[in-house]
Write an enzyme that holds these catalytic residues in place. Structure first.
Site, PDB file in Angstrom:
ATOM      1  N   LEU A 184      42.744  31.562  28.350  1.00 53.92           N
ATOM      2  CA  LEU A 184      44.144  31.532  28.759  1.00 53.92           C
ATOM      3  C   LEU A 184      44.418  30.402  29.730  1.00 53.92           C
ATOM      4  CD1 LEU A 184      44.858  35.341  29.404  1.00 53.92           C
ATOM      5  CD2 LEU A 184      44.813  34.086  27.241  1.00 53.92           C
ATOM      6  N   GLU A 225      45.673  32.366  37.897  1.00 57.52           N
ATOM      7  CA  GLU A 225      45.029  31.068  38.116  1.00 57.52           C
ATOM      8  C   GLU A 225      45.450  30.427  39.440  1.00 57.52           C
ATOM      9  OE1 GLU A 225      42.582  30.386  36.464  1.00 57.52           O
ATOM     10  OE2 GLU A 225      42.833  31.540  34.622  1.00 57.52           O
ATOM     11  N   HIS A 228      43.325  31.810  42.005  1.00 56.38           N
ATOM     12  CA  HIS A 228      42.064  31.069  42.096  1.00 56.38           C
ATOM     13  C   HIS A 228      42.244  29.780  42.893  1.00 56.38           C
ATOM     14  CE1 HIS A 228      39.523  33.532  39.652  1.00 56.38           C
ATOM     15  NE2 HIS A 228      40.126  33.285  38.500  1.00 56.38           N
ATOM     16  N   ASP A 247      34.227  40.366  45.155  1.00 56.86           N
ATOM     17  CA  ASP A 247      35.198  39.273  45.229  1.00 56.86           C
ATOM     18  C   ASP A 247      35.379  38.752  46.649  1.00 56.86           C
ATOM     19  OD1 ASP A 247      36.505  41.428  46.331  1.00 56.86           O
ATOM     20  OD2 ASP A 247      38.331  41.219  45.138  1.00 56.86           O
ATOM     21  N   THR A 252      39.445  45.587  48.064  1.00 54.68           N
ATOM     22  CA  THR A 252      39.441  45.756  46.610  1.00 54.68           C
ATOM     23  C   THR A 252      38.166  46.499  46.234  1.00 54.68           C
ATOM     24  OG1 THR A 252      38.396  43.583  46.330  1.00 54.68           O
ATOM     25  CG2 THR A 252      40.792  43.676  46.186  1.00 54.68           C
TER      26      THR A 252
END
Length: 388
Positions: A184, A225, A228, A247, A252
């Site tokens: 993607l 993205e 990121h 992460d 989380t």
């Protein structure tokens, strides 16, 4: 007319960011050092030993490079499709997206307004008015994350604008991590080469109209993205199906692997019951209609990024007093002539009138603090590497 090659099916690896990260780690000692330096900064923020330099929202200027093959007209996406993506980014990073009501009650207190906004650039690198969109014709039908060929006119793509002033976002057909492995999109983490810094999104996963195709038709690929680009990792930690990774964010839950489609809550892995995986987080692999949130910890990590390796965007948003410009320029010249964090901050501090008024003075001070923190981190890194 033939279907766009971007319409073909994809493998289970939807994002190429970690492939780019591992490639750069293997190729560049300076990238390894800058990555380690940032992780030290992020750890200090997460441990509340340091706090974000800003209090209000920041708007990041973007340029969208539309790279399209004339044989497939749908690839030359409309202005409306571009604007639909900007709208989604602003909703998702400010937590104003209406579908956030889908976040389970146990995690609603973790939903974060990241205080980050995006706008198409109004001035190009030469100081001329722009709509913030470039359009480049190509003969290519796919692009390689390994080669970053979409990011250069010499290889069938479009050249970036200065990456310390703009978030470069390329939209193209069929980005791949390997032959036959369509994805993607992908991004480059902070600290990488300036010539390839930015985000790449497949034409059929961009925005909410035009060529955007289900189940990736709500603009969440760009949200993922850009996350990121602002230093966020995949929520499962990219350790295969194990439970040893993470992460690098505390709030989380640990989870075994990526989630796809529209999971049902709770989805338990890694002994993380009773609530299970936070699969509705933007940094998982679920369908666009199943992801709704960033967490407070993720927001803090992005703030560490904006105070550090991407401080040029924070400083550019603040008026800079001339004495500070001279001081910063002197420090930068005395420490390094390289690029990366230092090059970005040095460039961002070169322009701007003196502030006037209490609010502007406070904003200016916040910008100075962010810039000086970044410079001091760079100096400390240089000293640590110097022979004793």
């Amino acid at each position: 007319m033939a279907d766009s090659p971007n319409a073909r099916s994809r493998s289970g690896e939807l994002c190429g960011t970690m492939a780019v990260h591992y490639k750069l780690l293997g190729q560049s000692e300076s990238y390894r050092q800058r990555s380690a330096m940032f992780e030290n900064r992020a750890l200090a923020y997460e441990g509340r030993m340091r706090a974000p330099a800003r209090t209000g929202p920041i708007t990041i200027p973007m340029v969208v490079h539309v790279v399209h093959n004339p044989a497939f007209p749908a690839e030359n996406i409309s202005r409306a499709q571009v604007e639909s993506q900007i709208t989604v980014l602003n909703q998702d990073f400010r937590a104003t997206n209406l579908d956030r009501v889908g976040v389970p009650t146990v995690w609603t207190d973790r939903i974060a307004d990241c205080r980050i906004q995006f706008a198409l650039a109004t001035t190009d690198p030469d100081g001329n008015p722009t709509e913030g969109v470039t359009r480049t014709e190509t003969t290519k039908t796919s692009f390689s994350a390994e080669d970053d060929d979409v990011k250069s006119t010499a290889t069938g793509g479009a050249d970036p604008w200065p990456s310390d002033e703009y978030l470069n976002l390329w939209v193209c057909a069929d980005p791949r991590t390997a032959p036959g492995n369509s994805i993607l999109g992908y991004a480059q983490f902070p600290g990488g080469p300036v010539a390839t810094d930015g985000v790449v999104i497949a034409t059929t996963c961009f925005g909410t109209t035009g060529s955007a195709t289900k189940p990736f038709h709500l603009g969440r690929t760009a949200t993922h993205e850009v996350g990121h680009w602002l230093s966020l990792r995949h929520i499962w930690g990219d350790d295969g199906s194990g439970c040893s990774g993470g992460d690098l964010v505390d709030d989380t839950p640990n989870q075994a692997s990526q989630n796809f489609g529209k999971p049902q809550f709770p989805h338990i892995s890694c002994n993380n019951g009773p609530d299970g995986d936070m699969f509705m987080n933007y940094m998982d692999y679920t369908d666009d209609a199943a992801m709704f949130m960033f967490t407070t910890g993720q927001s803090l990590r992005m703030n560490a990024c904006l105070d550090g390796p991407r401080a040029s965007f924070l400083v550019a948003a603040r008026p800079q007093a001339q004495p500070v410009q001279q001081e910063v320029s002197s420090m930068a010249a005395a420490t390094t002539s390289g690029r990366g964090e230092m090059g970005a901050t040095q460039s961002a501090a070169s322009t701007g009138p003196a502030p006037a008024g209490g609010a502007d003075e406070l904003a200016d001070l916040e910008g100075r603090v962010a810039l000086l923190r970044s410079l001091l981190d760079e100096i400390n890194g240089i000293l640590a590497r110097a022979p004793h």
